[in-house]
Scaffold this motif. Sequence first.
Motif, PDB file in Angstrom:
ATOM      1  N   THR A 184      62.680 -66.405  52.912  1.00  0.00           N
ATOM      2  CA  THR A 184      61.749 -67.560  52.478  1.00  0.00           C
ATOM      3  C   THR A 184      60.402 -67.304  52.926  1.00  0.00           C
ATOM      4  O   THR A 184      60.180 -66.059  53.414  1.00  0.00           O
ATOM      5  CB  THR A 184      62.144 -68.956  52.884  1.00  0.00           C
ATOM      6  OG1 THR A 184      61.605 -69.899  52.276  1.00  0.00           O
ATOM      7  CG2 THR A 184      62.126 -69.066  54.503  1.00  0.00           C
ATOM      8  N   SER A 186      58.303 -69.704  54.708  1.00  0.00           N
ATOM      9  CA  SER A 186      57.400 -70.478  55.846  1.00  0.00           C
ATOM     10  C   SER A 186      58.596 -70.965  56.755  1.00  0.00           C
ATOM     11  O   SER A 186      59.913 -70.820  56.479  1.00  0.00           O
ATOM     12  CB  SER A 186      56.785 -71.731  55.037  1.00  0.00           C
ATOM     13  OG  SER A 186      57.779 -72.686  54.697  1.00  0.00           O
ATOM     14  N   GLN A 187      57.923 -71.102  57.872  1.00  0.00           N
ATOM     15  CA  GLN A 187      58.928 -71.696  58.973  1.00  0.00           C
ATOM     16  C   GLN A 187      59.643 -72.894  58.531  1.00  0.00           C
ATOM     17  O   GLN A 187      60.625 -73.190  59.055  1.00  0.00           O
ATOM     18  CB  GLN A 187      58.177 -71.702  60.403  1.00  0.00           C
ATOM     19  CG  GLN A 187      59.160 -71.714  61.667  1.00  0.00           C
ATOM     20  CD  GLN A 187      60.250 -70.738  61.714  1.00  0.00           C
ATOM     21  OE1 GLN A 187      59.773 -69.527  61.624  1.00  0.00           O
ATOM     22  NE2 GLN A 187      61.255 -71.156  62.149  1.00  0.00           N
ATOM     23  N   ARG A 188      58.676 -73.792  58.248  1.00  0.00           N
ATOM     24  CA  ARG A 188      59.331 -75.003  57.657  1.00  0.00           C
ATOM     25  C   ARG A 188      60.528 -75.024  56.810  1.00  0.00           C
ATOM     26  O   ARG A 188      61.765 -75.527  56.958  1.00  0.00           O
ATOM     27  CB  ARG A 188      58.271 -75.875  56.834  1.00  0.00           C
ATOM     28  CG  ARG A 188      58.697 -77.302  56.416  1.00  0.00           C
ATOM     29  CD  ARG A 188      57.862 -77.925  55.128  1.00  0.00           C
ATOM     30  NE  ARG A 188      57.537 -77.308  54.078  1.00  0.00           N
ATOM     31  CZ  ARG A 188      58.549 -77.498  53.184  1.00  0.00           C
ATOM     32  NH1 ARG A 188      59.407 -78.630  53.108  1.00  0.00           N
ATOM     33  NH2 ARG A 188      58.110 -77.049  51.891  1.00  0.00           N
ATOM     34  N   LYS A 189      60.425 -74.115  55.686  1.00  0.00           N
ATOM     35  CA  LYS A 189      61.824 -73.654  55.036  1.00  0.00           C
ATOM     36  C   LYS A 189      62.784 -73.119  55.810  1.00  0.00           C
ATOM     37  O   LYS A 189      63.958 -73.419  55.394  1.00  0.00           O
ATOM     38  CB  LYS A 189      61.201 -73.039  53.627  1.00  0.00           C
ATOM     39  CG  LYS A 189      60.413 -73.940  52.513  1.00  0.00           C
ATOM     40  CD  LYS A 189      59.989 -72.843  51.633  1.00  0.00           C
ATOM     41  CE  LYS A 189      60.034 -73.510  50.169  1.00  0.00           C
ATOM     42  NZ  LYS A 189      59.702 -72.634  49.064  1.00  0.00           N
ATOM     43  N   ASP A 191      63.559 -73.437  58.820  1.00  0.00           N
ATOM     44  CA  ASP A 191      64.241 -74.550  59.461  1.00  0.00           C
ATOM     45  C   ASP A 191      65.217 -75.113  58.706  1.00  0.00           C
ATOM     46  O   ASP A 191      66.202 -75.486  59.107  1.00  0.00           O
ATOM     47  CB  ASP A 191      63.233 -75.373  60.358  1.00  0.00           C
ATOM     48  CG  ASP A 191      62.370 -74.625  61.357  1.00  0.00           C
ATOM     49  OD1 ASP A 191      62.759 -73.669  61.894  1.00  0.00           O
ATOM     50  OD2 ASP A 191      61.331 -75.252  61.768  1.00  0.00           O
ATOM     51  N   ILE A 192      64.807 -75.587  57.491  1.00  0.00           N
ATOM     52  CA  ILE A 192      65.761 -76.308  56.819  1.00  0.00           C
ATOM     53  C   ILE A 192      66.989 -75.455  56.448  1.00  0.00           C
ATOM     54  O   ILE A 192      68.113 -76.077  56.390  1.00  0.00           O
ATOM     55  CB  ILE A 192      65.042 -76.872  55.380  1.00  0.00           C
ATOM     56  CG1 ILE A 192      64.001 -77.737  55.587  1.00  0.00           C
ATOM     57  CG2 ILE A 192      65.950 -77.362  54.314  1.00  0.00           C
ATOM     58  CD1 ILE A 192      63.053 -78.149  54.645  1.00  0.00           C
ATOM     59  N   LYS A 195      69.196 -75.439  59.830  1.00  0.00           N
ATOM     60  CA  LYS A 195      69.303 -76.530  60.379  1.00  0.00           C
ATOM     61  C   LYS A 195      70.391 -77.274  59.136  1.00  0.00           C
ATOM     62  O   LYS A 195      71.259 -78.178  59.623  1.00  0.00           O
ATOM     63  CB  LYS A 195      68.318 -77.434  60.637  1.00  0.00           C
ATOM     64  CG  LYS A 195      67.881 -76.903  62.008  1.00  0.00           C
ATOM     65  CD  LYS A 195      66.696 -77.723  62.486  1.00  0.00           C
ATOM     66  CE  LYS A 195      65.907 -77.207  63.744  1.00  0.00           C
ATOM     67  NZ  LYS A 195      64.608 -77.179  63.702  1.00  0.00           N
ATOM     68  N   GLU A 196      70.181 -77.269  57.886  1.00  0.00           N
ATOM     69  CA  GLU A 196      70.668 -77.935  57.094  1.00  0.00           C
ATOM     70  C   GLU A 196      71.674 -77.221  55.942  1.00  0.00           C
ATOM     71  O   GLU A 196      72.483 -77.441  55.229  1.00  0.00           O
ATOM     72  CB  GLU A 196      69.639 -78.811  56.030  1.00  0.00           C
ATOM     73  CG  GLU A 196      68.867 -79.719  57.042  1.00  0.00           C
ATOM     74  CD  GLU A 196      67.851 -80.431  56.379  1.00  0.00           C
ATOM     75  OE1 GLU A 196      67.910 -80.483  54.888  1.00  0.00           O
ATOM     76  OE2 GLU A 196      66.689 -81.005  56.973  1.00  0.00           O
ATOM     77  N   THR A 310      64.630 -81.329  44.923  1.00  0.00           N
ATOM     78  CA  THR A 310      63.380 -82.335  44.821  1.00  0.00           C
ATOM     79  C   THR A 310      63.087 -82.939  43.933  1.00  0.00           C
ATOM     80  O   THR A 310      63.413 -82.438  42.762  1.00  0.00           O
ATOM     81  CB  THR A 310      62.264 -81.439  45.098  1.00  0.00           C
ATOM     82  OG1 THR A 310      62.359 -80.588  46.423  1.00  0.00           O
ATOM     83  CG2 THR A 310      60.832 -82.125  45.300  1.00  0.00           C
ATOM     84  N   ARG A 329      56.516 -74.848  47.055  1.00  0.00           N
ATOM     85  CA  ARG A 329      56.229 -75.909  47.993  1.00  0.00           C
ATOM     86  C   ARG A 329      57.801 -76.725  48.411  1.00  0.00           C
ATOM     87  O   ARG A 329      57.820 -77.461  49.122  1.00  0.00           O
ATOM     88  CB  ARG A 329      55.443 -76.842  47.193  1.00  0.00           C
ATOM     89  CG  ARG A 329      54.076 -76.815  47.488  1.00  0.00           C
ATOM     90  CD  ARG A 329      53.412 -77.807  46.852  1.00  0.00           C
ATOM     91  NE  ARG A 329      51.824 -77.547  46.642  1.00  0.00           N
ATOM     92  CZ  ARG A 329      50.985 -77.983  47.025  1.00  0.00           C
ATOM     93  NH1 ARG A 329      51.388 -79.397  47.819  1.00  0.00           N
ATOM     94  NH2 ARG A 329      49.776 -77.931  47.248  1.00  0.00           N
ATOM     95  N   HIS A 330      58.786 -76.341  47.317  1.00  0.00           N
ATOM     96  CA  HIS A 330      59.962 -77.172  47.360  1.00  0.00           C
ATOM     97  C   HIS A 330      61.228 -76.122  47.891  1.00  0.00           C
ATOM     98  O   HIS A 330      60.989 -75.091  47.700  1.00  0.00           O
ATOM     99  CB  HIS A 330      60.144 -77.869  46.189  1.00  0.00           C
ATOM    100  CG  HIS A 330      59.110 -78.878  45.643  1.00  0.00           C
ATOM    101  ND1 HIS A 330      58.641 -79.915  46.547  1.00  0.00           N
ATOM    102  CD2 HIS A 330      58.511 -78.934  44.710  1.00  0.00           C
ATOM    103  CE1 HIS A 330      57.904 -80.354  46.045  1.00  0.00           C
ATOM    104  NE2 HIS A 330      57.395 -79.831  44.543  1.00  0.00           N
TER     105      HIS A 330
END
Length: 338
Positions: A184, A186-189, A191-192, A195-196, A310, A329-330
């Motif tokens: 992916t 970004s680190q934000r994505k 982590d999702i 984690k999810e 989203t 973004r999503h």
Amino acid sequence: MSASSAVPATHREVHLVTRPTGAPSEEHFTVVEVPVPVPGPGQVLVRTTTLAVLTIMSELIRGRGELPMPPFDVGACVPGPGIAEVVDAGDSGLQVGDLVASQTGGWREYAVLDAQAVQCLDPGALPFPAAHLSQGAAAYLGVVRAGEVRQGDTVFVTSAAGGVGSLAGQIARLRGAARVIGSTSSQRKADILTKELGYDAVVLRNAGSLDEQLRAAAPDGLDVVVDNVGGEQLKSAMALARRGARIALIGALAGQLGDSAVTEIDPHALISGSVTLRGAALFDHLDVIPEWTDFFGRALRDGTLTFPRTVLTGLDQAPRALRELVEGRHVGAVHVEL
Ligand SMILES: NC(=O)c1ccc[n+]([C@@H]2O[C@H](COP(=O)([O-])OP(=O)(O)OC[C@H]3O[C@@H](n4cnc5c(N)ncnc54)[C@H](OP(=O)(O)O)[C@@H]3O)[C@@H](O)[C@H]2O)c1
């Protein structure tokens, strides 16, 4: 009853006003108010409930490259897939209130569609109607048919946070994969994903050497690649293919949203490793769709799989939804609820 009494005289459509040279954004569209159309013989009038926004729409708007269908017309309503409720069934044999899926209903509140061209949705098949708009059939095609994921496999899914990838990783896990790696931006994505969505490790595109990141994430190599991207990501994945690996080519985002998905291959390495490189298009595997729907319905109901998506609300949000999808973004599918 063949018609609902609550149909207004006018409704709103989103039209393409200019063909952008770069990524489409809000300024390339306008919302217009027009009369609600009247169905003819064999047609139904439907009220749109949910639109699916897809990356390929960006290409069809730009009209560039080799497209699988004609580019979208400037000055006309943007076509696109969605779910709608029948409000005038005419002589079609459908009923008012039936939910239907259409590939071309478009960014509009009401649409007249040929009854033959819509798919009447079985309300019991999936727990909620928008699930019919998932990209899961392509993910299932990549993981199960083309990738043949088996117990204990190490699987790499490119664009793991996208509509296809966010389901592909979960499907691979349910098929017995021991290790699932995704890519992916970004680190934000990332982590999702870990984690999810059941990913064990994530590599970041545009953040240092992909080869090194992937080697660290899969030190023993890859058994299966479900590739949605092509280009450098596919090249790095092929370099780590284990003997007998299956590489499923499902998408080419690097060409659709970047410069090129073209990838160099080393025939020697593929031959000596008995590696399979297999392109798979859903339109050649339509029998996957009912198989996937059955699998998806059961997995959603028993909670072994989630459908990341989203949701933006309001027809006028469709251009923004497309821009944000293309900008990455999503996570998951991107839908517009009306
Ligand atoms: N074979 C078939 O029958 C079939 C069926 C359906 C779809 N497809 C194809 O499968 C692919 C994946 O579909 P999808 O719905 O999952 O895609 P998607 O979610 O619409 O793709 C958007 C994502 O692409 C990534 N991206 C953006 N720019 C990129 C770039 N320059 N290079 C690489 N990635 C970039 C971003 O994710 P990150 O920020 O996470 O990188 C973004 O969130 C597409 O190529 C689609 O056309 C094929």
